[in-house]
Structures are given as C-alpha cells and as structure tokens.
Design a protein around this motif. Structure first.
Motif, PDB file in Angstrom:
ATOM      1  N   GLY A 331       0.812  -1.207   0.000  1.00  0.00           N
ATOM      2  CA  GLY A 331       0.000   0.000   0.000  1.00  0.00           C
ATOM      3  C   GLY A 331       0.845   1.256   0.000  1.00  0.00           C
ATOM      4  O   GLY A 331       0.518   2.250  -0.668  1.00  0.00           O
ATOM      5  N   LEU A 332       1.954   1.221   0.744  1.00  0.00           N
ATOM      6  CA  LEU A 332       2.876   2.345   0.792  1.00  0.00           C
ATOM      7  C   LEU A 332       3.465   2.614  -0.592  1.00  0.00           C
ATOM      8  O   LEU A 332       3.535   3.764  -1.050  1.00  0.00           O
ATOM      9  CB  LEU A 332       4.002   2.029   1.786  1.00  0.00           C
ATOM     10  CG  LEU A 332       4.741   3.204   2.440  1.00  0.00           C
ATOM     11  CD1 LEU A 332       3.798   4.072   3.232  1.00  0.00           C
ATOM     12  CD2 LEU A 332       5.854   2.675   3.324  1.00  0.00           C
ATOM     13  N   THR A 333       3.863   1.550  -1.270  1.00  0.00           N
ATOM     14  CA  THR A 333       4.427   1.679  -2.615  1.00  0.00           C
ATOM     15  C   THR A 333       3.405   2.225  -3.598  1.00  0.00           C
ATOM     16  O   THR A 333       3.707   3.123  -4.399  1.00  0.00           O
ATOM     17  CB  THR A 333       4.935   0.313  -3.105  1.00  0.00           C
ATOM     18  OG1 THR A 333       5.876  -0.212  -2.166  1.00  0.00           O
ATOM     19  CG2 THR A 333       5.604   0.437  -4.468  1.00  0.00           C
ATOM     20  N   VAL A 334       2.181   1.692  -3.519  1.00  0.00           N
ATOM     21  CA  VAL A 334       1.116   2.152  -4.419  1.00  0.00           C
ATOM     22  C   VAL A 334       0.784   3.618  -4.157  1.00  0.00           C
ATOM     23  O   VAL A 334       0.643   4.418  -5.090  1.00  0.00           O
ATOM     24  CB  VAL A 334      -0.150   1.277  -4.256  1.00  0.00           C
ATOM     25  CG1 VAL A 334      -1.319   1.860  -5.035  1.00  0.00           C
ATOM     26  CG2 VAL A 334       0.125  -0.148  -4.719  1.00  0.00           C
ATOM     27  N   GLY A 335       0.669   3.996  -2.880  1.00  0.00           N
ATOM     28  CA  GLY A 335       0.342   5.378  -2.522  1.00  0.00           C
ATOM     29  C   GLY A 335       1.398   6.360  -2.992  1.00  0.00           C
ATOM     30  O   GLY A 335       1.083   7.428  -3.531  1.00  0.00           O
ATOM     31  N   ILE A 336       2.677   6.018  -2.795  1.00  0.00           N
ATOM     32  CA  ILE A 336       3.768   6.900  -3.237  1.00  0.00           C
ATOM     33  C   ILE A 336       3.785   7.009  -4.758  1.00  0.00           C
ATOM     34  O   ILE A 336       3.991   8.091  -5.317  1.00  0.00           O
ATOM     35  CB  ILE A 336       5.118   6.380  -2.700  1.00  0.00           C
ATOM     36  CG1 ILE A 336       5.174   6.539  -1.178  1.00  0.00           C
ATOM     37  CG2 ILE A 336       6.281   7.119  -3.349  1.00  0.00           C
ATOM     38  CD1 ILE A 336       6.402   5.931  -0.531  1.00  0.00           C
ATOM     39  N   ALA A 337       3.553   5.870  -5.438  1.00  0.00           N
ATOM     40  CA  ALA A 337       3.534   5.877  -6.905  1.00  0.00           C
ATOM     41  C   ALA A 337       2.419   6.774  -7.432  1.00  0.00           C
ATOM     42  O   ALA A 337       2.623   7.574  -8.360  1.00  0.00           O
ATOM     43  CB  ALA A 337       3.364   4.454  -7.434  1.00  0.00           C
ATOM     44  N   ILE A 338       1.236   6.665  -6.841  1.00  0.00           N
ATOM     45  CA  ILE A 338       0.107   7.509  -7.270  1.00  0.00           C
ATOM     46  C   ILE A 338       0.423   8.982  -7.016  1.00  0.00           C
ATOM     47  O   ILE A 338       0.148   9.847  -7.860  1.00  0.00           O
ATOM     48  CB  ILE A 338      -1.185   7.107  -6.530  1.00  0.00           C
ATOM     49  CG1 ILE A 338      -1.625   5.704  -6.959  1.00  0.00           C
ATOM     50  CG2 ILE A 338      -2.306   8.112  -6.806  1.00  0.00           C
ATOM     51  CD1 ILE A 338      -2.810   5.174  -6.187  1.00  0.00           C
ATOM     52  N   SER A 339       1.023   9.276  -5.862  1.00  0.00           N
ATOM     53  CA  SER A 339       1.353  10.662  -5.517  1.00  0.00           C
ATOM     54  C   SER A 339       2.370  11.259  -6.483  1.00  0.00           C
ATOM     55  O   SER A 339       2.301  12.451  -6.819  1.00  0.00           O
ATOM     56  CB  SER A 339       1.894  10.734  -4.089  1.00  0.00           C
ATOM     57  OG  SER A 339       0.942  10.247  -3.165  1.00  0.00           O
ATOM     58  N   LEU A 340       3.321  10.446  -6.924  1.00  0.00           N
ATOM     59  CA  LEU A 340       4.336  10.931  -7.853  1.00  0.00           C
ATOM     60  C   LEU A 340       3.794  11.092  -9.272  1.00  0.00           C
ATOM     61  O   LEU A 340       4.193  12.010 -10.000  1.00  0.00           O
ATOM     62  CB  LEU A 340       5.539   9.979  -7.867  1.00  0.00           C
ATOM     63  CG  LEU A 340       6.373   9.916  -6.585  1.00  0.00           C
ATOM     64  CD1 LEU A 340       7.445   8.845  -6.701  1.00  0.00           C
ATOM     65  CD2 LEU A 340       7.016  11.270  -6.289  1.00  0.00           C
ATOM     66  N   LEU A 341       2.886  10.198  -9.671  1.00  0.00           N
ATOM     67  CA  LEU A 341       2.382  10.213 -11.049  1.00  0.00           C
ATOM     68  C   LEU A 341       1.215  11.178 -11.240  1.00  0.00           C
ATOM     69  O   LEU A 341       0.979  11.640 -12.370  1.00  0.00           O
ATOM     70  CB  LEU A 341       1.943   8.793 -11.459  1.00  0.00           C
ATOM     71  CG  LEU A 341       3.057   7.753 -11.563  1.00  0.00           C
ATOM     72  CD1 LEU A 341       2.463   6.379 -11.841  1.00  0.00           C
ATOM     73  CD2 LEU A 341       4.048   8.135 -12.657  1.00  0.00           C
ATOM     74  N   LEU A 342       0.470  11.469 -10.182  1.00  0.00           N
ATOM     75  CA  LEU A 342      -0.732  12.298 -10.310  1.00  0.00           C
ATOM     76  C   LEU A 342      -0.471  13.661 -10.956  1.00  0.00           C
ATOM     77  O   LEU A 342      -1.235  14.076 -11.840  1.00  0.00           O
ATOM     78  CB  LEU A 342      -1.380  12.484  -8.929  1.00  0.00           C
ATOM     79  CG  LEU A 342      -2.768  13.127  -8.917  1.00  0.00           C
ATOM     80  CD1 LEU A 342      -3.752  12.304  -9.747  1.00  0.00           C
ATOM     81  CD2 LEU A 342      -3.284  13.262  -7.485  1.00  0.00           C
ATOM     82  N   PRO A 343       0.604  14.393 -10.586  1.00  0.00           N
ATOM     83  CA  PRO A 343       0.842  15.696 -11.228  1.00  0.00           C
ATOM     84  C   PRO A 343       1.098  15.594 -12.730  1.00  0.00           C
ATOM     85  O   PRO A 343       0.858  16.558 -13.460  1.00  0.00           O
ATOM     86  CB  PRO A 343       2.080  16.230 -10.498  1.00  0.00           C
ATOM     87  CG  PRO A 343       2.067  15.534  -9.179  1.00  0.00           C
ATOM     88  CD  PRO A 343       1.529  14.166  -9.472  1.00  0.00           C
TER      89      PRO A 343
END
Length: 392
Positions: A331-343
């Motif tokens: 979940g930590l990996t998925v959350g960080i990935a989404i946060s980085l890709l969202l912008p």
C-alpha cells in the motif's frame, strides 16, 4: 523459537497460497495507499495555497470600499499619510475600469485598466520585463503613460518590445513605458497579466473613474498587519461615521483559514481511508480463524512434541502481522507511486509526499495485524493436544 525463524515460517506459509494472501491484504493495501495519497494531495494543495498568498505577501491588508456616495469616498493624500506610521510600510490606492477598449495599429481588445501609484509594483511583487514602472512624477503630473501586463503586451505587440509605443485607451493616447513579467493568477483568480497600469490621477481625470475603491496596504512584518488593520478600521469608521461601507481583508487571516480548511478536509478523508484498514484487519482475523481451523492437527502435533502455548501464540500472531505488514508495504508503494504520477496526469494538482504520515500509516497497518491476529492466535494456543489430534 527465535523471531527470525517465526518470520521465515510466516513468510513461507503466506506465500504458499498467494491468491488468498493477496485478497486478505487487499483492505490493508487500499487503506494505506489511500492515506498516503490523500495526505500528499492535501499537503500539496496547502503548499499551493501558501505560495499563492505569498505572491502578494502574508503581511498585506486590502481595503475594499463597498458603500456609494461622498460619505464613503477616500482621499488619496490622507491614505498616503498612513505611511508615516510604524505599522504601515507601503500603500497603493487603486481605481479600476473593468473593460477598457484598447487599440494598437489594427488590433483592438478589451483589458482591465488599473489606476495606481509607484508603490503598486512592490506590493504586488511584480517584476519588470522591459522599460520602467510608474513613478511618483507620473502620478503628480498626471502623465499619460502605461505599463502593460504580460498578456496585454503579447496580445497587442507579439514578442516585440512595446516600450515607447502609443496605444489608444477609450479614445485617449497613452505611451507604453514598460511591461511586466508573467505572474499568473492569485488566490482570487485575478491577475495583473491581463491589466494595464496607469497613474491614478491620470485615470481619474481621463476616464472619470470616480473614487478609490480598493487600497493595498503592506505592513513591515506579519505581526504589524493586525495593528494596521485595527488602525484602518478606526479611521474608516470615523470617516464613514459607521462601521459599514467597507471591508478589511487580512491576507494572513485568509491564509490561516485556507490552510485550516484544507487540513480539516484532509483529516476527514484520512479518517475515512482508515476505515479500510479496519476492514482489512477484520479480513485478516477472518482468514486467520480459517487458518487455525485448517491447521488444527498441525497445532496438536506441535503441542504433543513439546511446543508451549506461547510458541503457538507467537507463531500465528507473527503470521497475521506479516500479512498486514506486507499489505502495508504494498500500500505504501502504491500510494507513493500515485502521488508521484498524479501531477503528470493532472498538472494543476500538486502533491507532496509526507514521510512521517507514510511511516505512521505503515506502522498502523502492522498494529492492525497484531490486534486482529491476537484472537485467532490465542484461540490456537488454547487448543488441547488430544482434541487437536482428533480433529478431522
């Protein structure tokens, strides 16, 4: 048994049935990734709000006159005398014409016209691209000169330097003396990029704008702005013979209110996301109860050859903790990935990954495994060897 051996045994058990393990971890994965993503969005939004306010400065006070008639008119010279007081640094009264008809050569557009003084540039943190800004002399002699916002200059002159050129504003010729660098919109959505700045007295005389409606006041420090606000409140109340007819907008108060609202919304969303973690914990407890039932004979054999109750308890407790911990890491990996890709997918949405909240979310996922794994582990440890061996 040592903790390392228990973890190794737990990993071997959970990887033996990967599909069931993944489905068990799903609630924890969703919960942790949601917390990380929502907090990063909330903090990114808070930083963007702070940047927009800082473009004008948090020690800025805006005075808006809402009343009409001579009873609510402000005198320019009286306003400028406040600069002698210690809680005031810079004052820029303004008059605005919303849709001025601007012509140059064969081009004709409508832009906002702002009549102001030489302090306006410093208060608005505007930077010159070409030429110079309005001066005190321009105001005193009512010179027909203009400074163009970046969008105005680009629309009328393309990429050429317009300094020295004449433009026609509502039938009056003004000479361009400078252009401003692009600044973008502020928190209210307005921008000086699409504005033309002229001396206040020239605007009053040429366009009959009437009275000063908005005055920008900058205090020396963030703390002085509250003293300046109270001083202006007393002055306006005395001048207008009423506490109505004007509004005082304190940028620092707006910033605090905006940040508080964003943080409150983020906390509420995080609270909702934490429900997924609790649901995931219930799923872990359910699967662990099933696991205890499936491995009853194994428990009986281990107890019959000397395994103590604490050994069985730790075995199943570590197993549930490993499941929730792995779910937390994913979940930590998925959350960080989404946060980085969202912008990249939505450039208007800023994100800022919070390492401390990410760590807390992971630790909470591990705690969920401990809490919800305790009951199944306790149930397994209390099984009698004879009953466990006879279990079919």
């Amino acid at each position: 048994m040592r903790l390392f051996e228990l973890v190794a045994m737990a990993l071997k058990t959970v990887t033996a049935n990967p599909m069931r393990t993944m489905l068990t971890m799903l609630g924890v994965i969703i919960g942790v990734s949601s917390v990380v993503t929502l907090v990063s969005i909330g903090r990114g939004t808070s930083e963007e709000i702070a940047k927009q306010y800082e473009n004008l400065g948090t020690n800025l006070l805006v005075v808006n006159v809402t009343g009409t008639g001579r009873a609510t008119q402000l005198d320019y010279d009286e306003l400028m005398r406040f600069e002698t007081l210690p809680e005031f640094d810079t004052i820029a009264p303004t008059m605005v014409k919303a849709n001025a008809n601007v012509k140059y050569d064969r081009k004709q557009e409508k832009f906002q016209l702002i009549g102001t003084n030489d302090r306006y540039q410093a208060i608005m943190k505007a930077k010159l691209a070409e030429g110079r800004f309005l001066s005190h002399t321009d105001h005193d002699f009512r010179n027909n000169v203009a400074v163009l916002g970046s969008e105005v200059a680009r629309t009328l002159f393309g990429y050429l330097d317009p300094t020295g050129e004449d433009i026609n504003i509502d039938g009056v010729v003004f000479t361009v003396i400078g252009t401003l660098q692009s600044k973008g919109s502020n928190i209210s959505g307005s921008s000086i990029d699409s504005a033309i700045l002229v001396p206040l007295e020239a605007a009053r005389r040429q366009f009959k704008l009437g009275q000063i409606r908005t005055t920008y006041i900058e205090a020396p420090t963030r703390e002085d702005i509250y003293r300046a606000q109270e001083t202006m409140r007393q002055y306006l109340t005395f001048t207008f013979k009423s506490d109505e007819g004007f509004k005082l907008i304190n940028q620092d108060e707006l910033l605090k209110a905006g940040m508080a609202a964003t943080n409150t919304l983020t906390n509420q969303l995080v609270s909702v996301a934490c429900i997924s973690l609790l649901v995931g914990g219930i799923g872990i407890m359910n699967i662990m109860l099933v696991t205890v039932s499936e491995r009853t004979r194994e428990i009986g054999i281990r107890k019959s050859i000397g395994a103590k109750r604490i050994n069985i308890l730790l075995q199943f407790l570590v197993e549930s903790t490993v499941i929730s911990g792995l779910g937390g890491l994913i979940g930590l990996t998925v959350g960080i990935a989404i946060s980085l890709l969202l912008p990249y997918f939505n450039p208007q949405q800023a994100t800022r990954i919070s390492l401390d909240i990410s760590f807390y979310a992971f630790m909470f996922s591990v705690l969920v495994g401990v809490i919800f794994g305790l009951y199944p582990a306790d149930k397994a440890s209390k099984l009698r060897p004879i009953d466990a061996l006879r279990f079919d």
